[in-house]
Design a protein around this motif. Structure first.
Motif, PDB file in Angstrom:
ATOM      1  N   THR A  88      36.718  41.006  36.398  1.00 51.17           N
ATOM      2  CA  THR A  88      35.923  39.798  36.174  1.00 51.17           C
ATOM      3  C   THR A  88      36.604  38.584  36.794  1.00 51.17           C
ATOM      4  OG1 THR A  88      34.973  40.703  34.159  1.00 51.17           O
ATOM      5  CG2 THR A  88      34.921  38.309  34.384  1.00 51.17           C
ATOM      6  N   HIS A  91      36.114  38.512  40.531  1.00 53.22           N
ATOM      7  CA  HIS A  91      34.769  38.027  40.867  1.00 53.22           C
ATOM      8  C   HIS A  91      34.675  36.507  40.663  1.00 53.22           C
ATOM      9  CE1 HIS A  91      32.435  41.655  41.776  1.00 53.22           C
ATOM     10  NE2 HIS A  91      33.286  42.273  40.982  1.00 53.22           N
ATOM     11  N   GLU A  92      35.285  36.014  39.594  1.00 49.08           N
ATOM     12  CA  GLU A  92      35.289  34.567  39.342  1.00 49.08           C
ATOM     13  C   GLU A  92      36.110  33.824  40.395  1.00 49.08           C
ATOM     14  OE1 GLU A  92      36.562  34.360  35.266  1.00 49.08           O
ATOM     15  OE2 GLU A  92      34.570  34.883  34.517  1.00 49.08           O
TER      16      GLU A  92
END
Length: 197
Positions: A88, A91-92
């Motif tokens: 995550t 992706h951020e």
């Protein structure tokens, strides 16, 4: 239209765009004054060290933004030892980089300073920015079960790819190149994660 400048922090984003547009050497006090709406006296009041202090303040502001928006989230995910949180965070990281670099339309000022004749003048800030990104990403990648050496190598490749994509997108006047390479970076970084953990 003159911009409203009340304190030093109001000037820093304007200075960043001036240095992006003109480079360090091309950003004369006249150009800076026109962009900020301030005369020499006011500029020196905010930055007694002149243009060098202005550039250092811009680099510090960029460093702060990247630490808050990219490096720290990667470090937190790495500390969690949870691969899904690292995935995550990667992706951020890509989303934050895409936003910051305006989808490949905005140059990396730190990278530009690294290539410019002023590199030695700002060597610590320039190297610190890239090292922090590589270290944060490398530490996060260890969570996927990679050795620290392999994780660091992949982090170096990812940061180099992002920086190269910015240059290529500008050279070709094609922001799609940046988007394509950023997606490829995310895929390459997260491909080895097996979804467990």
């Amino acid at each position: 239209m003159a911009r409203l400048v009340r304190e030093r922090s109001d000037i820093i984003p304007i200075l960043g765009e001036v240095f992006r547009a003109h480079g360090y050497e091309g950003a004369s006090l006249q150009v800076i004054g026109a962009a900020t709406g301030l005369g020499r006296g006011s500029l020196y009041n905010f930055f007694p060290g002149g243009k060098e202090e202005m550039a250092a303040a811009v680099l510090a502001d960029i460093d702060r933004w990247f630490r808050d928006e990219i490096f720290r989230p990667l470090e937190v995910a790495a500390a969690s030892a949870a691969p899904y949180l690292v995935r995550t965070a990667i992706h951020e990281m890509a989303a934050a980089a895409a936003g910051y670099f305006q989808g490949g339309r905005r140059i990396c000022l730190v990278g530009a300073f690294a290539l410019d004749g002023v590199r030695d003048r700002f060597a610590a800030a320039v190297a610190g920015y890239f090292r922090a990104w590589i270290e944060a990403l490398g530490a996060a990648l260890v969570t996927f079960g990679l050795s620290p050496t392999v994780a660091r190598a992949r982090a170096v490749a990812a940061v180099a790819d992002i920086q190269g994509a910015l240059v290529l997108a500008r050279a070709l006047d094609d922001p799609g190149v940046f988007d394509m390479r950023l997606k490829a970076v995310v895929t390459a970084l997260t491909a080895g994660w097996n979804g467990v953990g």
